[in-house]
Design an enzyme around this catalytic site. Structure first.
Site, mmCIF file in Angstrom:
data_model
loop_
_atom_site.group_PDB
_atom_site.id
_atom_site.type_symbol
_atom_site.label_atom_id
_atom_site.label_comp_id
_atom_site.label_asym_id
_atom_site.label_seq_id
_atom_site.Cartn_x
_atom_site.Cartn_y
_atom_site.Cartn_z
ATOM 1 N N ASP A 2 0.836 -1.206 0.000
ATOM 2 C CA ASP A 2 0.000 0.000 0.000
ATOM 3 C C ASP A 2 0.868 1.252 0.000
ATOM 4 O O ASP A 2 2.093 1.179 0.181
ATOM 5 C CB ASP A 2 -0.972 0.006 1.201
ATOM 6 C CG ASP A 2 -0.282 -0.193 2.548
ATOM 7 O OD1 ASP A 2 0.958 -0.171 2.605
ATOM 8 O OD2 ASP A 2 -0.991 -0.369 3.549
ATOM 9 N N ASN A 58 -8.050 -0.396 13.572
ATOM 10 C CA ASN A 58 -9.454 -0.637 13.227
ATOM 11 C C ASN A 58 -9.628 -1.943 12.454
ATOM 12 O O ASN A 58 -10.672 -2.175 11.853
ATOM 13 C CB ASN A 58 -10.002 0.538 12.400
ATOM 14 C CG ASN A 58 -9.213 0.756 11.112
ATOM 15 O OD1 ASN A 58 -8.277 0.025 10.824
ATOM 16 N ND2 ASN A 58 -9.602 1.756 10.345
ATOM 17 N N HIS A 98 -7.763 -2.886 9.845
ATOM 18 C CA HIS A 98 -7.423 -2.848 8.424
ATOM 19 C C HIS A 98 -6.182 -3.681 8.135
ATOM 20 O O HIS A 98 -5.341 -3.900 9.003
ATOM 21 C CB HIS A 98 -7.310 -1.411 7.880
ATOM 22 C CG HIS A 98 -6.089 -0.643 8.246
ATOM 23 N ND1 HIS A 98 -6.068 0.737 8.282
ATOM 24 C CD2 HIS A 98 -4.835 -1.018 8.568
ATOM 25 C CE1 HIS A 98 -4.860 1.149 8.603
ATOM 26 N NE2 HIS A 98 -4.092 0.111 8.790
ATOM 27 N N GLU A 155 -9.850 -0.692 4.584
ATOM 28 C CA GLU A 155 -10.486 -0.182 5.794
ATOM 29 C C GLU A 155 -11.785 -0.943 6.080
ATOM 30 O O GLU A 155 -12.301 -1.655 5.205
ATOM 31 C CB GLU A 155 -10.790 1.305 5.602
ATOM 32 C CG GLU A 155 -9.549 2.176 5.345
ATOM 33 C CD GLU A 155 -8.811 2.574 6.617
ATOM 34 O OE1 GLU A 155 -8.754 1.771 7.576
ATOM 35 O OE2 GLU A 155 -8.281 3.689 6.660
HETATM 36 C C1 GLP Z 1 -0.748 1.358 8.261
HETATM 37 C C2 GLP Z 1 -0.523 0.651 6.917
HETATM 38 C C3 GLP Z 1 -0.562 -0.833 7.062
HETATM 39 C C4 GLP Z 1 0.127 -1.213 8.352
HETATM 40 C C5 GLP Z 1 -0.758 -0.789 9.491
HETATM 41 C C6 GLP Z 1 -0.197 -1.042 10.878
HETATM 42 O O1 GLP Z 1 -1.690 2.338 8.141
HETATM 43 N N1 GLP Z 1 -1.453 1.024 5.898
HETATM 44 O O2 GLP Z 1 0.028 -1.452 5.938
HETATM 45 O O3 GLP Z 1 0.326 -2.585 8.388
HETATM 46 O O4 GLP Z 1 -1.207 0.537 9.337
HETATM 47 O O5 GLP Z 1 0.805 -0.132 11.229
HETATM 48 P P1 GLP Z 1 1.685 -0.293 12.544
HETATM 49 O O6 GLP Z 1 2.488 -1.529 12.335
HETATM 50 O O7 GLP Z 1 2.567 0.922 12.616
HETATM 51 O O8 GLP Z 1 0.751 -0.413 13.675
#
Ligand code: GLP
Length: 258
Positions: free
Chosen positions: A67, A136, A138, A143
């Site tokens: 992403d 959330n 995702h 989302e």
């Molecule tokens: C982000 C990214 C995801 C990531 C997730 C968790 O927004 N879009 O690809 O895996 O949120 O992030 P973190 O590991 O910093 O909690």
């Protein structure tokens, strides 16, 4: 229930790296999907350290981005490509031709997303896809409410995702409003076509959403819960993230017997 490996935090990176190493032993040019965020950092540090010691060779693998933000350019610090370049791709010495970036430029984005899908298919799809878990639920930028069959697409970002992501830059001094409003993400349908998936989760703040992902109903309202439909998906989490998981039924039966 997805298989869940719970490890002490100090073993988190090594355990994830062991999975990747075993895939690369079978297929040096395997196609691996990589997320951004704080969660996978111990994995990336471990991979680079193993490569420096000659214990793993990352140079032949093919890396797929999961992403990014719509409109982000690779030379901008906020772009996920820039982040992955800094934390993994460049220090690993990965040839850019072995990296499949997610498209980000708005002009022809629908056609570029189809091209990304075609290139991923031409590589044979993901052999192993690492995912992070959003607060959330995702995965990537799919989302809550995302279409379980979707391919790679542009998506509006939720306020919570923008807030959380704001903390990644400028030592947390960015506001949620400075984070782009739209992301581009590998779709849930594409994610579920990966041959193997590892959902990486660490930290107590993820304990509630991990419990809902694994033990509430399977629903697009918690996109990560759809991973439970995948035959070869598993969770790797640390002890803190496992803190709200209810004991599984066999364990309960044992408790009743004793
Ligand atoms: C982000 C990214 C995801 C990531 C997730 C968790 O927004 N879009 O690809 O895996 O949120 O992030 P973190 O590991 O910093 O909690």
């Amino acid at each position: 229930m997805l298989p869940v490996d719970v490890v002490p935090i100090q073993d988190f990176g090594a355990k994830a790296a062991d999975h990747l190493a075993s895939v690369l032993r079978r297929k040096a040019e395997a196609v691996i999907g990589f997320p951004t965020g704080n969660t996978p950092l111990p994995l990336y540090q471990e991979l680079l350290s193993r490569q420096a010691k000659g214990q793993i060779a990352l140079g032949q693998m093919r890396a797929v981005m999961l992403d990014d933000y719509l409109g982000a350019r690779p030379d901008q610090e906020i772009s996920f490509r820039n982040w992955l370049d800094r934390h993994l791709f460049v220090p690993a010495g990965l040839d850019p031709r072995r990296i499949l970036p997610i498209p980000t430029q708005p002009q022809n984005i629908a056609a570029d997303c189809r091209d990304y899908e075609n290139r991923l298919n031409a590589w044979g799809g993901c052999d192993l896809l690492f995912l992070g878990l959003g607060l959330n639920g995702h995965v990537g930028f799919n989302e809550p409410g995302a279409d379980p069959d979707s391919i790679t697409h542009v998506t509006p970002l939720s306020q919570i995702s923008r807030q959380v992501n704001a903390a990644y830059w400028k030592h947390g001094s960015l506001s949620a409003d400075s984070v782009p409003e739209y992301g581009v993400t590998m779709g849930l349908g594409t994610i579920l076509r990966a041959r193997e998936i590892i959902l990486l989760v660490r930290g107590a703040e993820k304990a509630g959403i991990l419990a809902r992902t694994l033990q509430a109903e399977i629903t697009p309202a918690i996109p990560a819960s759809l991973l439970r439909r995948h035959a070869r998906a598993r969770v790797l989490c640390d002890v803190a993230a496992a803190g709200e998981l209810k004991p599984s039924p066999p364990q309960r039966a044992q408790e009743v017997e004793s």
